[in-house]
Motif scaffolding. Sequence first.
Motif, PDB file in Angstrom:
ATOM      1  N   GLU A   1       8.612   4.394   1.838  1.00 35.42           N
ATOM      2  CA  GLU A   1       8.848   3.282   1.219  1.00 35.42           C
ATOM      3  C   GLU A   1       7.311   2.237   1.123  1.00 35.42           C
ATOM      4  O   GLU A   1       6.605   2.583   2.118  1.00 35.42           O
ATOM      5  CB  GLU A   1       9.762   2.325   2.006  1.00 35.42           C
ATOM      6  CG  GLU A   1      11.132   3.162   2.057  1.00 35.42           C
ATOM      7  CD  GLU A   1      12.175   2.201   2.673  1.00 35.42           C
ATOM      8  OE1 GLU A   1      11.895   1.332   3.325  1.00 35.42           O
ATOM      9  OE2 GLU A   1      13.258   2.531   2.613  1.00 35.42           O
ATOM     10  N   MET A   2       7.282   1.630   0.431  1.00 36.79           N
ATOM     11  CA  MET A   2       6.003   1.107   0.045  1.00 36.79           C
ATOM     12  C   MET A   2       6.102  -0.158   1.125  1.00 36.79           C
ATOM     13  O   MET A   2       6.913  -0.942   1.177  1.00 36.79           O
ATOM     14  CB  MET A   2       5.684   0.159  -1.437  1.00 36.79           C
ATOM     15  CG  MET A   2       5.614   1.460  -2.495  1.00 36.79           C
ATOM     16  SD  MET A   2       4.986   0.574  -4.141  1.00 36.79           S
ATOM     17  CE  MET A   2       3.291   0.220  -3.508  1.00 36.79           C
ATOM     18  N   SER A   3       5.036  -0.279   1.610  1.00 38.26           N
ATOM     19  CA  SER A   3       4.879  -1.463   2.688  1.00 38.26           C
ATOM     20  C   SER A   3       3.673  -2.234   2.577  1.00 38.26           C
ATOM     21  O   SER A   3       2.380  -1.650   2.485  1.00 38.26           O
ATOM     22  CB  SER A   3       4.961  -0.790   4.179  1.00 38.26           C
ATOM     23  OG  SER A   3       4.845  -1.996   5.078  1.00 38.26           O
ATOM     24  N   PRO A   4       3.739  -3.598   2.339  1.00 40.27           N
ATOM     25  CA  PRO A   4       4.926  -4.432   2.206  1.00 40.27           C
ATOM     26  C   PRO A   4       5.747  -4.019   0.980  1.00 40.27           C
ATOM     27  O   PRO A   4       5.027  -3.605  -0.127  1.00 40.27           O
ATOM     28  CB  PRO A   4       4.559  -5.824   2.225  1.00 40.27           C
ATOM     29  CG  PRO A   4       2.932  -5.946   1.559  1.00 40.27           C
ATOM     30  CD  PRO A   4       2.416  -4.453   2.245  1.00 40.27           C
ATOM     31  N   GLU A   5       7.075  -4.297   0.964  1.00 31.43           N
ATOM     32  CA  GLU A   5       7.846  -4.032  -0.430  1.00 31.43           C
ATOM     33  C   GLU A   5       7.404  -4.657  -1.340  1.00 31.43           C
ATOM     34  O   GLU A   5       7.269  -6.085  -1.262  1.00 31.43           O
ATOM     35  CB  GLU A   5       9.212  -4.296   0.035  1.00 31.43           C
ATOM     36  CG  GLU A   5      10.182  -3.897  -0.871  1.00 31.43           C
ATOM     37  CD  GLU A   5      11.703  -3.916  -0.785  1.00 31.43           C
ATOM     38  OE1 GLU A   5      12.358  -3.830  -1.400  1.00 31.43           O
ATOM     39  OE2 GLU A   5      11.918  -4.335   0.567  1.00 31.43           O
TER      40      GLU A   5
ATOM     41  N   ASP B   1      -0.819  -6.691  -6.685  1.00 30.43           N
ATOM     42  CA  ASP B   1       0.320  -5.948  -7.306  1.00 30.43           C
ATOM     43  C   ASP B   1       0.394  -6.455  -8.673  1.00 30.43           C
ATOM     44  O   ASP B   1       0.281  -7.666  -8.969  1.00 30.43           O
ATOM     45  CB  ASP B   1       1.826  -6.360  -6.452  1.00 30.43           C
ATOM     46  CG  ASP B   1       2.080  -5.408  -5.264  1.00 30.43           C
ATOM     47  OD1 ASP B   1       1.250  -4.736  -4.951  1.00 30.43           O
ATOM     48  OD2 ASP B   1       3.032  -5.876  -4.635  1.00 30.43           O
TER      49      ASP B   1
ATOM     50  N   ARG C   1      -0.085  -0.658  -7.483  1.00 30.30           N
ATOM     51  CA  ARG C   1      -0.635  -1.660  -6.350  1.00 30.30           C
ATOM     52  C   ARG C   1      -2.063  -1.151  -5.934  1.00 30.30           C
ATOM     53  O   ARG C   1      -2.211   0.050  -6.054  1.00 30.30           O
ATOM     54  CB  ARG C   1       0.241  -1.575  -5.359  1.00 30.30           C
ATOM     55  CG  ARG C   1      -0.189  -1.867  -3.995  1.00 30.30           C
ATOM     56  CD  ARG C   1       0.610  -1.853  -2.841  1.00 30.30           C
ATOM     57  NE  ARG C   1       1.677  -2.942  -2.738  1.00 30.30           N
ATOM     58  CZ  ARG C   1       2.762  -3.224  -2.143  1.00 30.30           C
ATOM     59  NH1 ARG C   1       2.842  -2.466  -0.935  1.00 30.30           N
ATOM     60  NH2 ARG C   1       3.413  -4.467  -2.118  1.00 30.30           N
TER      61      ARG C   1
ATOM     62  N   GLY D   1      11.059   2.599  -9.748  1.00 31.64           N
ATOM     63  CA  GLY D   1      10.480   2.544  -8.383  1.00 31.64           C
ATOM     64  C   GLY D   1       9.963   4.126  -8.234  1.00 31.64           C
ATOM     65  O   GLY D   1       9.502   4.349  -6.940  1.00 31.64           O
TER      66      GLY D   1
END
Length: 336
Positions: A133-137, A192, A284, A306
């Motif tokens: 999962e991308m962090s931060p979302e 982003d 990103r 996504g």
Amino acid sequence: MTTFADVLPIRQLESHKYSANFESDWCIGTVPNGGYVTASFMLVASKHMQLTHSTRKQLHVVNLHLQFMRRTGIGEAIFTVKDVKLGGRISNLHLTLTQKDERSGKMVEEVMGYIMMSDMSAEDGLSLDSGYEMSPEPLPVSLPALVEGKDANYVRRGRDPFADFRRAGRHMAMHLVRPDKRPSHFPKAMIDQWVLFQPQGREGRHTNNALGYIVDIFPQILERYVNAEMEEACLGQDLSAEEAEALIKNRAQPNAKYWYPTLNLNLDVKKLLPEEGVKWLFVRVQAKKIQNGRFDLEVTVLDESGDIVALSTHSALAVDSSRNTTREKKDSKSKL
């Protein structure tokens, strides 16, 4: 719809030699954008497999590594291809880009790299959920609302304050997080964006052959530190040409102070986009360490659902922009 293959036609000269013409409109100053050059390598590799090794049907770039040794320039570029290993599933190519030095008249090697080709439409094998999962979302987005400038979290970036210098960026509509919506936990050295491909103002579509350009077109992260006033003015509002010019005139420096040339670029393609392309992609970009005029970039590209489309890493320099605009003789002793 226009795709990157329409923007940069590739011509076969011999079975292992190709040419392209680099145009000023895709430059940063006097130097073709590194992503534009990267996409040209991808197009050449695909053309080579299509024409010279047609029975293999390996038209898709799955992995790429490029080393930028010297500045490229406007005009004809010659690509020489070496078949390193032709395989049943993956073939490995070595490509070298050369251009004629204006003063010496000699052909000089400027960029070279390795590209792995495959048929992504026929890929089959072990697939597992990594749980990544991308962090931060990323903040949520409504793309229909974004088109109308009404999305709650993102808005189209205005005209670049140095648009004449960074001409390559004109072909991508960048939609960034609104300044008042940017969470405090988002790193400063991270951007982003949702992007639309709009070459020469035409409506375009993102395809795999444009990924090299997509991973190298974004508002420069370092400008948020060295030129915060004008960079922030472009984030979160549409600037007219008059407003952007007024900002520039109010500054002592009329042109961009820094140029950020790519030293090397790696691209790992994870997904085959539809042949007709897609309208939107999320990108990103993040730097982890900026020191002594050298920095890294990590780029992640997602589709609307996504899903990861591509991953990229760059090594780059931050140098005075005069290094870009003052062209020197290209020879064995020349530097970037």
